[in-house]
Design a protein around this motif. Structure first.
Motif, PDB file in Angstrom:
ATOM      1  N   LEU A 103      19.608  21.916   4.331  1.00  0.00           N
ATOM      2  CA  LEU A 103      20.016  20.638   3.753  1.00  0.00           C
ATOM      3  C   LEU A 103      18.829  19.733   3.469  1.00  0.00           C
ATOM      4  O   LEU A 103      18.794  19.046   2.449  1.00  0.00           O
ATOM      5  N   ASP A 104      17.846  19.710   4.367  1.00  0.00           N
ATOM      6  CA  ASP A 104      16.753  18.762   4.215  1.00  0.00           C
ATOM      7  C   ASP A 104      15.413  19.316   4.697  1.00  0.00           C
ATOM      8  O   ASP A 104      14.431  19.309   3.969  1.00  0.00           O
ATOM      9  N   VAL A 105      15.370  19.825   5.933  1.00  0.00           N
ATOM     10  CA  VAL A 105      14.099  20.209   6.537  1.00  0.00           C
ATOM     11  C   VAL A 105      13.424  21.337   5.763  1.00  0.00           C
ATOM     12  O   VAL A 105      12.236  21.257   5.427  1.00  0.00           O
ATOM     13  N   ARG A 108      12.084  20.288   2.275  1.00  0.00           N
ATOM     14  CA  ARG A 108      10.876  19.479   2.450  1.00  0.00           C
ATOM     15  C   ARG A 108       9.668  20.366   2.773  1.00  0.00           C
ATOM     16  O   ARG A 108       8.571  20.180   2.243  1.00  0.00           O
ATOM     17  N   TYR A 225      28.490  21.130   7.753  1.00  0.00           N
ATOM     18  CA  TYR A 225      28.343  20.172   6.659  1.00  0.00           C
ATOM     19  C   TYR A 225      29.699  19.826   6.047  1.00  0.00           C
ATOM     20  O   TYR A 225      29.961  18.665   5.724  1.00  0.00           O
ATOM     21  N   THR A 244      22.629  18.428  10.465  1.00  0.00           N
ATOM     22  CA  THR A 244      23.756  18.101   9.582  1.00  0.00           C
ATOM     23  C   THR A 244      24.057  16.611   9.650  1.00  0.00           C
ATOM     24  O   THR A 244      24.315  15.968   8.640  1.00  0.00           O
ATOM     25  N   ALA A 247      21.441  14.623   7.619  1.00  0.00           N
ATOM     26  CA  ALA A 247      21.391  14.827   6.170  1.00  0.00           C
ATOM     27  C   ALA A 247      22.363  13.903   5.462  1.00  0.00           C
ATOM     28  O   ALA A 247      23.433  13.566   5.971  1.00  0.00           O
ATOM     29  N   SER A 249      23.499  10.327   3.166  1.00  0.00           N
ATOM     30  CA  SER A 249      23.400   8.880   3.423  1.00  0.00           C
ATOM     31  C   SER A 249      24.749   8.201   3.251  1.00  0.00           C
ATOM     32  O   SER A 249      24.881   7.204   2.561  1.00  0.00           O
ATOM     33  N   VAL A 294      10.660  15.146  10.790  1.00  0.00           N
ATOM     34  CA  VAL A 294      11.936  14.659  10.234  1.00  0.00           C
ATOM     35  C   VAL A 294      13.160  15.320  10.874  1.00  0.00           C
ATOM     36  O   VAL A 294      14.286  14.935  10.555  1.00  0.00           O
TER      37      VAL A 294
END
Length: 297
Positions: A103-105, A108, A225, A244, A247, A249, A294
């Motif tokens: 999802l994010d890590v 990045r 998720y 999860t 991730a 906002s 993060v």
């Protein structure tokens, strides 16, 4: 022509003299002359005319140089490639991860790594734990990253970091005390449940049983998720992994750690019989750094 003959011919043609070619290649003049003579003997024609101390290419040399230049450039590219592989700056990395890590890590980490090493390519797949193990054992990936995996024969472990379960909920839906929500306070609550998906769900089930807490699963899903998104649309609460929870906002959605905490490990896995390549090892170090930055609550 042999590779050494190609190298000498290219140097003499480019430099215009045996002396300069020898300096360029950091070899002796006699060795350059000898290899050049051998090349001419092999080809059966002269490559250079010796005129007033200069090496003047023959018509055959001009014609041959076009192909030799292409080969020489490829040799240079091969050398650069070999050096980059040695330094871990080039290559291909195949990664299998749990969905939450994608999802994010992981994005990045890959983006940051490729900014420094643009010659490295990646193949990423997301899978549940059983599929990840199969991917390693069938050599379909170089690195797999999972939550709380058990020690398994033939599987090498590379610790990445730690995490903990989080309750995701609408504002005011759960009682919060000192920044945490008690497991006991969630007894008999309606939740979005996760169908068994490996070590993480087993860990949660064990903690709930030990705490004598029962949750009422009103919706069952396969990924954390989706559970989080259902909570965002008003379907109760969910207990999910911290990545999860972090991730996205969603402004109306809150994430609160549990009391007692339910921690777990994040571990990279690989085939014990196949040591990680330099590029894979370098990426794994980079991934740890990104995770530390993060991937924590």
């Amino acid at each position: 022509m042999r590779l050494r003959q190609i190298e000498i011919f290219h140097a003499v043609y480019s430099c215009g003299s045996v002396t300069m070619a020898a300096e360029y290649l950091n070899v002796s003049q006699p060795s350059v002359s000898k290899v050049l003579r051998n090349a001419e003997d092999t080809l059966g024609y002269k490559l250079f005319d010796r005129i007033k101390g200069k090496m003047v290419p023959t018509a055959e040399a001009h014609a041959l140089f076009e192909d030799v230049k292409g080969i020489y450039d490829q040799l240079g590219a091969l050398q650069n490639r070999a050096n980059n592989l040695k330094l871990g700056r080039s290559g291909h990395v195949r990664i299998a991860v749990m969905p939450a890590l994608g999802l994010d890590v992981l994005p990045r980490a890959i983006a940051g790594f490729r900014q420094k090493h643009p010659d490295v390519t990646f193949d990423v797949s997301t899978a549940h734990f059983s599929e990840i193990l199969s991917s390693i054992r069938e050599q379909n990936c170089d690195i797999a990253i999972a939550f709380n995996p058990p020690a398994l024969a033939g599987i090498a472990r590379h610790p990445v970091g730690r995490g903990e379960f989080v309750c995701v909920h609408q504002a005011g839906d759960v009682p919060i005390r000192e920044g945490r929500v008690s497991l006991a306070a969630l007894n008999e609550r309606e939740v979005v449940g996760i169908r068994s998906s490996g070590p993480l769900s087993q860990l949660l089930a064990a903690h709930l049983q030990n705490s004598q807490v029962q949750l009422q699963s009103v919706v069952s899903v396969q990924t954390y998720y989706i559970a989080k998104n259902l909570v965002g649309f008003g379907c109760g609460i969910a207990l999910v992994d911290h990545l999860t929870a972090l991730a996205g906002s969603e402004p109306a959605l809150e994430r609160t750690p549990l009391e007692p905490a339910i921690p777990y490990e994040v571990v990279a896995l690989s085939d014990e019989g196949r040591p990680l390549s330099r590029v894979c090892a370098n990426f794994l170090r980079h991934f740890r750094e990104v995770y530390a930055e993060v991937g924590t609550l």
